[in-house]
Design an enzyme around this catalytic site. Sequence first.
Site, PDB file in Angstrom:
ATOM      1  N   GLN A  10       0.841  -1.198   0.000  1.00 35.41           N
ATOM      2  CA  GLN A  10       0.000   0.000   0.000  1.00 35.41           C
ATOM      3  C   GLN A  10       0.875   1.246   0.000  1.00 35.41           C
ATOM      4  OE1 GLN A  10      -3.306  -0.607   2.540  1.00 35.41           O
ATOM      5  NE2 GLN A  10      -4.095   1.467   2.370  1.00 35.41           N
ATOM      6  N   SER A  90       4.549  -6.121   2.807  1.00 34.22           N
ATOM      7  CA  SER A  90       3.232  -5.991   3.433  1.00 34.22           C
ATOM      8  C   SER A  90       2.148  -6.613   2.537  1.00 34.22           C
ATOM      9  CB  SER A  90       2.947  -4.522   3.734  1.00 34.22           C
ATOM     10  OG  SER A  90       1.744  -4.359   4.429  1.00 34.22           O
ATOM     11  N   LEU A  91       1.229  -5.799   2.029  1.00 26.39           N
ATOM     12  CA  LEU A  91       0.191  -6.279   1.110  1.00 26.39           C
ATOM     13  C   LEU A  91       0.779  -7.094  -0.028  1.00 26.39           C
ATOM     14  CD1 LEU A  91      -2.737  -6.136  -0.138  1.00 26.39           C
ATOM     15  CD2 LEU A  91      -1.951  -4.016  -1.242  1.00 26.39           C
ATOM     16  N   ARG A 115      -9.397  -7.628   3.643  1.00 29.15           N
ATOM     17  CA  ARG A 115      -8.246  -7.268   4.482  1.00 29.15           C
ATOM     18  C   ARG A 115      -8.248  -5.767   4.766  1.00 29.15           C
ATOM     19  NH1 ARG A 115      -2.728  -5.670   3.602  1.00 29.15           N
ATOM     20  NH2 ARG A 115      -1.224  -6.683   5.001  1.00 29.15           N
ATOM     21  N   HIS A 200       0.840  -3.699  10.849  1.00 30.76           N
ATOM     22  CA  HIS A 200       1.937  -4.519  11.377  1.00 30.76           C
ATOM     23  C   HIS A 200       2.287  -4.184  12.827  1.00 30.76           C
ATOM     24  CE1 HIS A 200       2.099  -5.891   7.330  1.00 30.76           C
ATOM     25  NE2 HIS A 200       2.263  -4.656   6.911  1.00 30.76           N
ATOM     26  N   GLN A 248       1.137 -11.710  10.257  1.00 30.84           N
ATOM     27  CA  GLN A 248       1.635 -10.697   9.326  1.00 30.84           C
ATOM     28  C   GLN A 248       1.094  -9.299   9.612  1.00 30.84           C
ATOM     29  OE1 GLN A 248       0.370  -9.167   6.072  1.00 30.84           O
ATOM     30  NE2 GLN A 248       2.062  -9.455   4.668  1.00 30.84           N
TER      31      GLN A 248
END
Length: 306
Positions: A10, A90-91, A115, A200, A248
């Site tokens: 993102q 991340s994503l 999500r 996170h 995660q």
Amino acid sequence: MNSAFIFPGQGSQSVGMGLSFYKNSSKAKDLLDHASEYCKLDFKYLLFEENENLNKSEFTQMAIVLNSLMAYEALKEQVNIEAKYSLGHSLGEFSALATQGAFNFLDVIALVNKRGQFMQEDCSKIEAGMMVVLGLEDRVVENLCQKALSEGKNIFAANYNCDGQIVVAGLKADLAFYESEFKNAGAKRAMLLNMSVASHCPLLKNASLKLIKELEPILKENFENVVSNVNAKAYNDKNQALALLSDQLVKPVLYKQSIKAIDSEVDFYIEFGANVLKGLNKKITQKETYALSKIEDIDEILKVIK
């Protein structure tokens, strides 16, 4: 030659992303059209035209994953290249999983919509945010986060991007209060990011629990190697994926550690859909990273692998 595929997260979104893939790759076009039908969402409008949804987390995440997968399809349409490892920031780990066979492409695009919703739900009432801290060693940032926690403030190390660049997450008021603490410790910069979620870190515990319930029925039993954000190690089966992906959202992204862990085994990197990670990689590895953000970028990659 061994390659590693890397996928942005993102923050890499921009109006018009994916348009050159849509116009010039039949596989990329088919993926966007099928995704629009499957998700009941006009992805041509979301990706290619000015609109307010592109920066709303649940739509942003769909757009970024779709764009990355369109870039992947456009490359695969021209050359049959496989990755020794795949990883994301991340994503981006979800894009990596899809290309390594862990998810059906349409399923993962729908999944990251949820999500984003779950993350926003967890953060909507608590004024959450993220801050980039430049110029400090990891241990200094970690010690300041521990100090903040001991004072009752919510600040956590969230993204280890490269040496001297860590993103911290927490409550916006706490982050703003600690801006001077980071600077007094020697940070070249401590800047709040334009984000309304605290990715996170433990503030997303509920989102993580909800996400795992959605993951279980669509994850494949086995797939090719993906390097985890959580521990910078490769995994390739459903049980490992469920355990790691449950962590995660609540543990930091070990991006620089992941690149360092595989660097000796790969000859070059390909970033799909953006050129954000290419910039980070320049500070982590001497290996070349090729950014595939438009159809013309494929020519440079073909020169390397043919």
